[in-house]
Design an enzyme around this catalytic site. Structure first.
Site, PDB file in Angstrom:
ATOM      1  N   HIS A  72       0.874  -1.180   0.000  1.00 40.85           N
ATOM      2  CA  HIS A  72       0.000   0.000   0.000  1.00 40.85           C
ATOM      3  C   HIS A  72       0.914   1.234   0.000  1.00 40.85           C
ATOM      4  CE1 HIS A  72      -2.638   3.021   1.903  1.00 40.85           C
ATOM      5  NE2 HIS A  72      -3.655   2.285   1.522  1.00 40.85           N
TER       6      HIS A  72
ATOM      7  N   ASP B 245       3.278  -4.295   8.196  1.00 42.82           N
ATOM      8  CA  ASP B 245       2.066  -3.503   8.031  1.00 42.82           C
ATOM      9  C   ASP B 245       0.890  -4.445   8.289  1.00 42.82           C
ATOM     10  OD1 ASP B 245      -0.231  -2.318   7.090  1.00 42.82           O
ATOM     11  OD2 ASP B 245       0.656  -1.546   5.234  1.00 42.82           O
TER      12      ASP B 245
ATOM     13  N   CYS C 223      -4.874   2.593  -3.475  1.00 41.43           N
ATOM     14  CA  CYS C 223      -3.610   3.106  -2.915  1.00 41.43           C
ATOM     15  C   CYS C 223      -2.480   2.104  -3.113  1.00 41.43           C
ATOM     16  CB  CYS C 223      -3.746   3.472  -1.435  1.00 41.43           C
ATOM     17  SG  CYS C 223      -5.002   4.697  -1.130  1.00 41.43           S
TER      18      CYS C 223
HETATM   19  N1  C6P Z   1      -6.171   0.666   2.972  1.00 45.63           N
HETATM   20  C1  C6P Z   1      -8.024   0.299   1.489  1.00 45.63           C
HETATM   21  O1  C6P Z   1      -9.132   0.595   1.023  1.00 45.63           O
HETATM   22  P1  C6P Z   1      -4.764   4.094   7.091  1.00 45.63           P
HETATM   23  O2  C6P Z   1      -5.371   4.832   5.944  1.00 45.63           O
HETATM   24  O3  C6P Z   1      -3.556   4.799   7.641  1.00 45.63           O
HETATM   25  O4  C6P Z   1      -5.740   3.697   8.132  1.00 45.63           O
HETATM   26  O5  C6P Z   1      -4.247   2.690   6.484  1.00 45.63           O
HETATM   27  C2  C6P Z   1      -3.353   2.669   5.438  1.00 45.63           C
HETATM   28  C3  C6P Z   1      -3.136   1.274   4.933  1.00 45.63           C
HETATM   29  C4  C6P Z   1      -1.881   0.700   5.088  1.00 45.63           C
HETATM   30  N2  C6P Z   1      -1.646  -0.554   4.684  1.00 45.63           N
HETATM   31  C5  C6P Z   1      -2.586  -1.313   4.115  1.00 45.63           C
HETATM   32  C6  C6P Z   1      -2.261  -2.719   3.714  1.00 45.63           C
HETATM   33  C7  C6P Z   1      -3.868  -0.790   3.912  1.00 45.63           C
HETATM   34  O6  C6P Z   1      -4.799  -1.542   3.339  1.00 45.63           O
HETATM   35  C8  C6P Z   1      -4.143   0.547   4.314  1.00 45.63           C
HETATM   36  C9  C6P Z   1      -5.474   1.165   4.072  1.00 45.63           C
HETATM   37  C10 C6P Z   1      -7.525   1.077   2.676  1.00 45.63           C
HETATM   38  O7  C6P Z   1      -7.354  -0.612   1.037  1.00 45.63           O
HETATM   39  C11 C6P Z   1      -7.675   2.555   2.498  1.00 45.63           C
HETATM   40  S1  C6P Z   1      -6.606   3.226   1.287  1.00 45.63           S
END
Ligand code: C6P
Length: 407
Positions: A124, A202, A365
């Site tokens: 991501h 992650d 993303c």
């Molecule tokens: N993915 C998706 O729709 P945040 O935005 O900080 O809470 O998480 C970021 C993030 C980091 N790593 C992985 C593997 C993720 O899937 C995500 C968030 C969401 O796939 C929103 S972009």
């Protein structure tokens, strides 16, 4: 594997939003990888804080201040227990993104020109851009573990990429597009055997869906977000081994992260407060604790089993439709990314939305991964503990409508 033991009908009653209609149809929420819905227990815990003991923490000795501080610290403890960490090892952040940025900032002092960072092609942007930008700024080398045709990591390549210059290995536990669950325990062993690198995981897409034990995993750091695991937005977690967090520089400076400030210098606070500068998201931390309680009562083994059952069912139903192309391996976490051939993912998602079905469409993303897959975008259905097979039947039916519209 035994069938799910969850009482889904009962669970669904805890989620008020599941009763709404979207475009005149009952909501079918299949966008849980983006953010999960919230049970009334979480909403209630946050409302209770604001209605009955709203106060700042770690500052005020009045009754409300003490109550708020106690609840906030209890949240730390609950999250620590949830992943088998110690209290001092849990830092609250705004989410996975901030947790990884904290690391990219605070580990900088350990890096020298020419050092190497290894990530994967399936990351991501949150676990990609911080390392890419750090590498550019500090003249470091960023290397990628590739994926194979199935969407799994080419692990044999990993050992070749590792060397004495490797300082950071940062890998997603579960891909938010392919659903691939990476063998993080095995990777941790390889990292420790062959390098002195920090191993960062992650956990944004794994902690909400499976039992996670940081000691068993063998990682140095784990990042995840509250809002994908029934908690509110604005709260996330960075787990770090105590001795490493102790060594690291704070990310943000200011109130409450200090022990003593003089005109000459500052002594930093003890863990975890050293990394929690300023007024934190108190209600959100309390909401996250309620989410952890909720998941704990259901049992993460049960959550995982239910997710697997739904995902396997979805794979079966979508595989029956010859116009549908699915990305990622058979064994996966609770999501399925797909495309209807010759239809843009946004068009697919728009038609599904018309049927009350919420899926995500786009690059999720993960633009570099989509470029490896050779597609600009995909649609993605992602599940959680309140989803049911009937909703996947509705998804399959709606995909037939998409096909009809674009024939
Ligand atoms: N993915 C998706 O729709 P945040 O935005 O900080 O809470 O998480 C970021 C993030 C980091 N790593 C992985 C593997 C993720 O899937 C995500 C968030 C969401 O796939 C929103 S972009």
């Amino acid at each position: 594997m035994p069938k799910t033991m969850l009482d889904i009908k009962k669970i669904r009653k805890d989620f008020p939003i599941l009763n709404i209609k979207v475009n005149g149809k009952p909501l079918i929420y299949l966008d849980n990888a983006a953010t999960s819905q919230k049970p009334r227990q979480v909403i209630g815990a946050m409302a209770d804080f604001y209605q009955n003991y709203n106060s700042n923490i770690h500052r005020s000795i009045h009754k409300l201040g003490e109550e708020a501080t106690l609840a906030y610290e209890k949240s730390h403890k609950k999250v620590a227990d949830f992943i088998n960490a110690d209290f001092e090892e849990i830092v609250f952040t705004r989410g996975t993104t901030e947790s990884i940025n904290l690391l990219a900032y605070s580990l900088t002092q350990e890096l020298n020109q020419g050092d190497e960072i290894i990530i994967t092609q399936m990351e991501h942007h949150s676990n990609f851009v911080p390392w890419q930008q750090l590498a550019k700024k500090r003249n470091l080398k960023l290397k990628f573990i590739e994926i194979d045709g199935e969407g799994k990591l080419k692990l044999e390549q990993f050992s070749e990429l590792l060397n004495k210059k490797t300082k950071i290995v940062s890998i997603t536990h579960a891909s938010n597009v392919l659903g691939t669950i990476n063998p993080v325990e095995k990777i941790a062993k390889i990292v420790k055997e062959k390098s002195n690198a920090y191993f960062i995981v992650d956990g944004a897409q794994s902690v909400p869906h499976m039992p996670v034990d940081v000691k068993k995993m063998g990682c140095d750091f784990l990042a995840f977000s509250g809002h994908k695991m029934l908690g509110p937005t604005g709260i996330g977690v960075l787990y770090g081994k105590k001795e490493l967090l102790e060594r690291m520089q704070p990310f943000l400076y200011g109130g409450e992260m200090i022990k003593e400030v003089t005109f000459k210098d500052t002594k930093f606070n003890e863990l975890p407060w050293k990394f929690e500068a300023g007024t934190m998201n108190i209600a959100e931390a309390i909401g996250l604790a309620a989410a952890v309680d909720y998941l704990g009562k259901i049992g993460m083994e049960n959550v995982m089993r239910h997710g697997k059952e739904l995902t396997n069912y979805c794979l079966r139903r979508l595989n029956e439709i010859k116009e549908v192309e699915i990305y990622g391996p058979k064994e996966r976490s609770a999501l399925v990314a797909f495309n209807v051939r010759n239809v843009h993912a946004h068009d697919t998602a728009t038609i599904l939305d018309g049927e009350g079905i919420a899926v995500r469409a786009g690059h999720h993303c993960a633009m570099p991964l989509h470029s490896v897959l050779g597609i600009p975008a995909s649609a993605r259905a992602s599940f959680y503990l309140y989803n049911q097979k009937e909703e996947i039947d509705s998804l399959a039916e709606a995909i037939h409508k998409v096909i009809k519209v674009f024939k």
